[in-house]
Design a protein around this motif. Sequence first.
Motif, PDB file in Angstrom:
ATOM      1  N   VAL A   2       0.824  -1.195   0.000  1.00 14.71           N
ATOM      2  CA  VAL A   2       0.000   0.000   0.000  1.00 14.71           C
ATOM      3  C   VAL A   2       0.860   1.247   0.000  1.00 14.71           C
ATOM      4  N   LEU A   7       3.866   2.414  -6.551  1.00 11.74           N
ATOM      5  CA  LEU A   7       2.406   2.408  -6.675  1.00 11.74           C
ATOM      6  C   LEU A   7       1.818   3.766  -6.296  1.00 11.74           C
ATOM      7  N   GLU A  71      -3.664  -7.230  -9.717  1.00 12.84           N
ATOM      8  CA  GLU A  71      -4.384  -6.714  -8.550  1.00 12.84           C
ATOM      9  C   GLU A  71      -3.601  -5.593  -7.876  1.00 12.84           C
ATOM     10  N   GLU A  72      -2.279  -5.744  -7.784  1.00 17.62           N
ATOM     11  CA  GLU A  72      -1.450  -4.722  -7.147  1.00 17.62           C
ATOM     12  C   GLU A  72      -1.418  -3.442  -7.967  1.00 17.62           C
ATOM     13  N   GLY A  74      -3.847  -2.443  -9.935  1.00 15.35           N
ATOM     14  CA  GLY A  74      -5.182  -1.856  -9.945  1.00 15.35           C
ATOM     15  C   GLY A  74      -5.551  -1.162  -8.648  1.00 15.35           C
ATOM     16  N   PHE A  75      -4.945  -1.563  -7.526  1.00 15.57           N
ATOM     17  CA  PHE A  75      -5.334  -1.000  -6.224  1.00 15.57           C
ATOM     18  C   PHE A  75      -5.133   0.515  -6.158  1.00 15.57           C
ATOM     19  N   PRO A  76      -3.937   1.095  -6.489  1.00 20.47           N
ATOM     20  CA  PRO A  76      -3.797   2.562  -6.411  1.00 20.47           C
ATOM     21  C   PRO A  76      -4.581   3.304  -7.479  1.00 20.47           C
ATOM     22  N   GLY A  78      -7.766   2.547  -8.164  1.00 19.56           N
ATOM     23  CA  GLY A  78      -9.184   2.431  -7.862  1.00 19.56           C
ATOM     24  C   GLY A  78      -9.864   1.327  -8.628  1.00 19.56           C
ATOM     25  N   ARG A  79      -9.131   0.290  -9.037  1.00 13.29           N
ATOM     26  CA  ARG A  79      -9.693  -0.816  -9.789  1.00 13.29           C
ATOM     27  C   ARG A  79      -9.318  -2.134  -9.116  1.00 13.29           C
ATOM     28  N   SER A  80     -10.107  -3.138  -9.474  1.00  8.93           N
ATOM     29  CA  SER A  80      -9.813  -4.459  -8.903  1.00  8.93           C
ATOM     30  C   SER A  80      -8.570  -5.075  -9.521  1.00  8.93           C
ATOM     31  N   SER A  81      -8.311  -4.753 -10.797  1.00  4.47           N
ATOM     32  CA  SER A  81      -7.115  -5.271 -11.475  1.00  4.47           C
ATOM     33  C   SER A  81      -6.779  -4.380 -12.659  1.00  4.47           C
TER      34      SER A  81
END
Length: 206
Positions: A2, A7, A71-72, A74-76, A78-81
């Motif tokens: 995170v 990212l 997945e990593e 997409g997280f910053p 705002g997406r699932s992937s």
Amino acid sequence: MVNDPILHLLGLARKAGKLEIGEEPVGAACRSRHARLVLLASDAAANTRRRCAHFGEAGNVLWLEVPFTKEELGFPLGRSSCAMLAFTDAGFAASLVKKLAARDPEKYGPAAQQLQGKANRMLERQKEKRQHEKNLREGKRKPWAPPPQQKKEDAAPSAQHKKKPRPPKGSAPAHRGDRSGSARPDHPYKSGPGGRKLTGTFRRKP
């Protein structure tokens, strides 16, 4: 992951509007030559990898596989992937690859040098463009220079433009046709009516 600076940089680029996310937006940015760097997730499918290579070749842009999963990535954002994304700003692209090169110099070092050179050239062009626009708005002023000195020959009045001396007071005025000032001589002949010559002299009445 995170608090990963790489990212985090992706999130900043998205907020600044300098990031294209997904295959279709990335392909459009590459074809229009707006993409500066294409990133591919480490677990992207083989078809996605081939399309990424095709986009890089079509747009003449560098593409790299990053050590992050879909997945990593997409997280910053705002997406699932997210399997593929593209930077449209050279500064953001150079900063991200520089961080990747700090972790793996052998894999990302040459790409970091290449993108940093492009970023420097683009920054120089932007500075020149801003300076040119500023000169057009304000006008580029020339340094002050003293006026040229007038030549002595030009300063001295010519003989033709010198004023003529006035006659002394009390003298008889000169006739218009005689510049010497003497009276106009009598004409021995004068034409009469019908073109006949009249003899004798005629004097003006006093």
